[in-house]
Scaffold this active site. Structure first.
Site, PDB file in Angstrom:
ATOM      1  N   ARG A 190      14.203  23.933 -21.334  1.00 11.13           N
ATOM      2  CA  ARG A 190      12.978  23.304 -20.845  1.00 11.13           C
ATOM      3  C   ARG A 190      12.161  24.263 -19.990  1.00 11.13           C
ATOM      4  O   ARG A 190      10.937  24.274 -20.032  1.00 11.13           O
ATOM      5  CB  ARG A 190      13.325  22.035 -20.055  1.00 11.13           C
ATOM      6  CG  ARG A 190      13.641  20.839 -20.942  1.00 11.13           C
ATOM      7  CD  ARG A 190      14.175  19.675 -20.129  1.00 11.13           C
ATOM      8  NE  ARG A 190      15.539  19.887 -19.705  1.00 11.13           N
ATOM      9  CZ  ARG A 190      16.100  19.281 -18.669  1.00 11.13           C
ATOM     10  NH1 ARG A 190      15.390  18.454 -17.925  1.00 11.13           N
ATOM     11  NH2 ARG A 190      17.355  19.493 -18.360  1.00 11.13           N
ATOM     12  N   HIS A 210      17.655  31.169 -21.092  1.00 15.71           N
ATOM     13  CA  HIS A 210      19.052  31.561 -20.883  1.00 15.71           C
ATOM     14  C   HIS A 210      19.131  32.932 -20.194  1.00 15.71           C
ATOM     15  O   HIS A 210      19.960  33.137 -19.307  1.00 15.71           O
ATOM     16  CB  HIS A 210      19.787  31.605 -22.221  1.00 15.71           C
ATOM     17  CG  HIS A 210      19.909  30.267 -22.891  1.00 15.71           C
ATOM     18  ND1 HIS A 210      20.478  29.171 -22.278  1.00 15.71           N
ATOM     19  CD2 HIS A 210      19.509  29.841 -24.124  1.00 15.71           C
ATOM     20  CE1 HIS A 210      20.442  28.135 -23.104  1.00 15.71           C
ATOM     21  NE2 HIS A 210      19.858  28.511 -24.227  1.00 15.71           N
ATOM     22  N   SER A 249      29.362  24.655 -24.376  1.00 11.69           N
ATOM     23  CA  SER A 249      30.242  23.538 -24.726  1.00 11.69           C
ATOM     24  C   SER A 249      30.614  23.571 -26.202  1.00 11.69           C
ATOM     25  O   SER A 249      29.993  24.276 -27.009  1.00 11.69           O
ATOM     26  CB  SER A 249      29.557  22.206 -24.406  1.00 11.69           C
ATOM     27  OG  SER A 249      28.513  21.949 -25.341  1.00 11.69           O
ATOM     28  N   LEU A 299      36.987  35.395  -4.841  1.00 14.56           N
ATOM     29  CA  LEU A 299      36.516  34.234  -5.584  1.00 14.56           C
ATOM     30  C   LEU A 299      37.059  34.215  -7.011  1.00 14.56           C
ATOM     31  O   LEU A 299      37.043  35.229  -7.708  1.00 14.56           O
ATOM     32  CB  LEU A 299      34.982  34.244  -5.633  1.00 14.56           C
ATOM     33  CG  LEU A 299      34.308  33.186  -6.516  1.00 14.56           C
ATOM     34  CD1 LEU A 299      34.439  31.812  -5.890  1.00 14.56           C
ATOM     35  CD2 LEU A 299      32.842  33.533  -6.726  1.00 14.56           C
ATOM     36  N   ARG A 319      24.583  13.045 -15.877  1.00 15.35           N
ATOM     37  CA  ARG A 319      25.777  12.752 -16.669  1.00 15.35           C
ATOM     38  C   ARG A 319      26.710  13.960 -16.621  1.00 15.35           C
ATOM     39  O   ARG A 319      26.312  15.050 -16.233  1.00 15.35           O
ATOM     40  CB  ARG A 319      25.401  12.411 -18.106  1.00 15.35           C
ATOM     41  CG  ARG A 319      24.552  13.448 -18.815  1.00 15.35           C
ATOM     42  CD  ARG A 319      24.279  13.067 -20.268  1.00 15.35           C
ATOM     43  NE  ARG A 319      23.387  14.015 -20.909  1.00 15.35           N
ATOM     44  CZ  ARG A 319      22.066  13.855 -21.023  1.00 15.35           C
ATOM     45  NH1 ARG A 319      21.479  12.786 -20.505  1.00 15.35           N
ATOM     46  NH2 ARG A 319      21.326  14.770 -21.640  1.00 15.35           N
ATOM     47  N   GLU A 374      32.765  14.881  -5.853  1.00 15.50           N
ATOM     48  CA  GLU A 374      31.451  14.399  -5.432  1.00 15.50           C
ATOM     49  C   GLU A 374      30.426  14.983  -6.407  1.00 15.50           C
ATOM     50  O   GLU A 374      30.514  16.162  -6.773  1.00 15.50           O
ATOM     51  CB  GLU A 374      31.139  14.862  -4.006  1.00 15.50           C
ATOM     52  CG  GLU A 374      32.137  14.367  -2.962  1.00 15.50           C
ATOM     53  CD  GLU A 374      32.153  12.860  -2.844  1.00 15.50           C
ATOM     54  OE1 GLU A 374      31.077  12.231  -2.990  1.00 15.50           O
ATOM     55  OE2 GLU A 374      33.240  12.292  -2.615  1.00 15.50           O
ATOM     56  N   ARG A 403      24.924  19.505 -10.940  1.00 14.28           N
ATOM     57  CA  ARG A 403      24.231  19.571 -12.232  1.00 14.28           C
ATOM     58  C   ARG A 403      22.747  19.748 -11.980  1.00 14.28           C
ATOM     59  O   ARG A 403      22.127  18.972 -11.258  1.00 14.28           O
ATOM     60  CB  ARG A 403      24.449  18.317 -13.077  1.00 14.28           C
ATOM     61  CG  ARG A 403      23.675  18.425 -14.402  1.00 14.28           C
ATOM     62  CD  ARG A 403      24.063  17.395 -15.421  1.00 14.28           C
ATOM     63  NE  ARG A 403      23.402  17.701 -16.698  1.00 14.28           N
ATOM     64  CZ  ARG A 403      23.865  17.387 -17.888  1.00 14.28           C
ATOM     65  NH1 ARG A 403      25.018  16.753 -17.989  1.00 14.28           N
ATOM     66  NH2 ARG A 403      23.200  17.703 -18.977  1.00 14.28           N
ATOM     67  N   ASP A 462      22.010  23.338 -16.389  1.00 20.68           N
ATOM     68  CA  ASP A 462      21.144  22.683 -17.354  1.00 20.68           C
ATOM     69  C   ASP A 462      19.670  22.979 -17.067  1.00 20.68           C
ATOM     70  O   ASP A 462      19.266  23.111 -15.909  1.00 20.68           O
ATOM     71  CB  ASP A 462      21.381  21.166 -17.295  1.00 20.68           C
ATOM     72  CG  ASP A 462      20.788  20.438 -18.483  1.00 20.68           C
ATOM     73  OD1 ASP A 462      20.475  21.095 -19.496  1.00 20.68           O
ATOM     74  OD2 ASP A 462      20.626  19.203 -18.403  1.00 20.68           O
ATOM     75  N   GLY A 463      18.879  23.078 -18.139  1.00 20.16           N
ATOM     76  CA  GLY A 463      17.430  23.228 -17.990  1.00 20.16           C
ATOM     77  C   GLY A 463      16.858  24.546 -18.452  1.00 20.16           C
ATOM     78  O   GLY A 463      15.649  24.776 -18.335  1.00 20.16           O
TER      79      GLY A 463
END
Length: 256
Positions: A29, A42, A70, A136, A199, A212, A193, A25-26
């Site tokens: 901004r 992005h 999403s 991975l 959230r 966690e 996050r 996220d971010g």
């Protein structure tokens, strides 16, 4: 580099999370702060993706899931969505050689049928090319929503004509999980996050039940290995009880 190495030395490699999920996220901004359009953020976020994948692979973490797009993101301006899809195709195309070189296996969860055909084709090709890699497991959540996933699992179970009333009555968590997008992938033990929000945003609601949670104010394009190491160190400082008392959890950890 020295900061990265100092933090990395603090990590107990015998107690790594098996699966780390990341809400990136971010980006928007970050771009706005620099006077640019959201897509600029992005594009710069790709650097952070590389950093996290490299850090996880170097530590030996088996799975990383990145929340890339999403179900709700389809509601964003058409120009941004188109730019994201174009960026996704070009990034996957350019990174496949690196994935192969580093033995990384690509997986995708989400409503793939809702993606543009060229995006789905590029993804399927990359998935096929990396399918035999044993390092991975990199999971991209694309056109993904946890509520969508859970509802789809319920519909699949309801549509299974081989299930009797007794089977439905005895339906357990392990059977339900086989119908989720993440079937065969262990639940995340750590969720990171970025961007300061605290959230889950409809991400892996079932799978994150006992994860966690680590929130950081760092915007995604600025996220680097050192931030990832900080999250792992924080994870290792916590007592994971899974509904038990602290004493019970400690006894189980000693046995393990």
């Amino acid at each position: 580099m020295k900061i990265n190495m100092d933090l990395k030395k603090q990590i107990d490699t015998s107690r790594l999370p098996v699966h780390v999920a990341v809400i990136m996220d971010g980006n928007g901004r970050w771009a706005k702060q620099k006077g640019n359009q959201r897509i600029f953020g992005h594009k710069n976020g790709v650097v952070a993706v590389r950093e996290v994948i490299e850090a996880a692979a170097e530590l030996g973490i088996p799975y990383v899931t990145l929340y890339a797009f999403s179900k709700e993101n389809w509601q964003r301006p058409k120009t941004e969505v188109k730019g994201l899809m174009t960026l996704l195709v070009s990034t996957i195309h350019s990174e496949v050689k690196t994935l192969m070189k580093n033995n990384i296996r690509l997986c995708v969860i989400g409503d793939i049928d809702s993606l543009p055909k060229n995006v789905a084709a590029e993804l399927n090709q990359a998935i096929q090319q990396t399918s035999n890699n044993t390092g991975l497991g990199l999971v991209l959540a694309l056109s993904y929503g946890a509520r969508w996933e859970i509802l789809r699992a319920v519909k699949r179970i309801a549509a299974d004509k081989n299930l009797s009333d007794a089977d439905i009555e005895n339906l357990d968590e392990s059977t339900f999980e086989k119908h989720l997008s993440t079937a065969g992938i262990p639940d995340p033990e750590l969720l990171i996050r970025t961007g300061g929000e605290q959230r889950i945003s409809n991400f892996l609601l079932w799978q994150l039940s006992y994860a966690e949670l680590f929130f950081t104010n760092t915007l995604w394009p600025d996220f680097r290995k050192s931030h990832f190491y900080e999250a792992i160190i924080d994870f290792q400082s916590r007592e994971r009880r899974f509904g038990k008392t602290g004493e019970q959890a400690q006894k189980l950890n000693k046995k393990a």
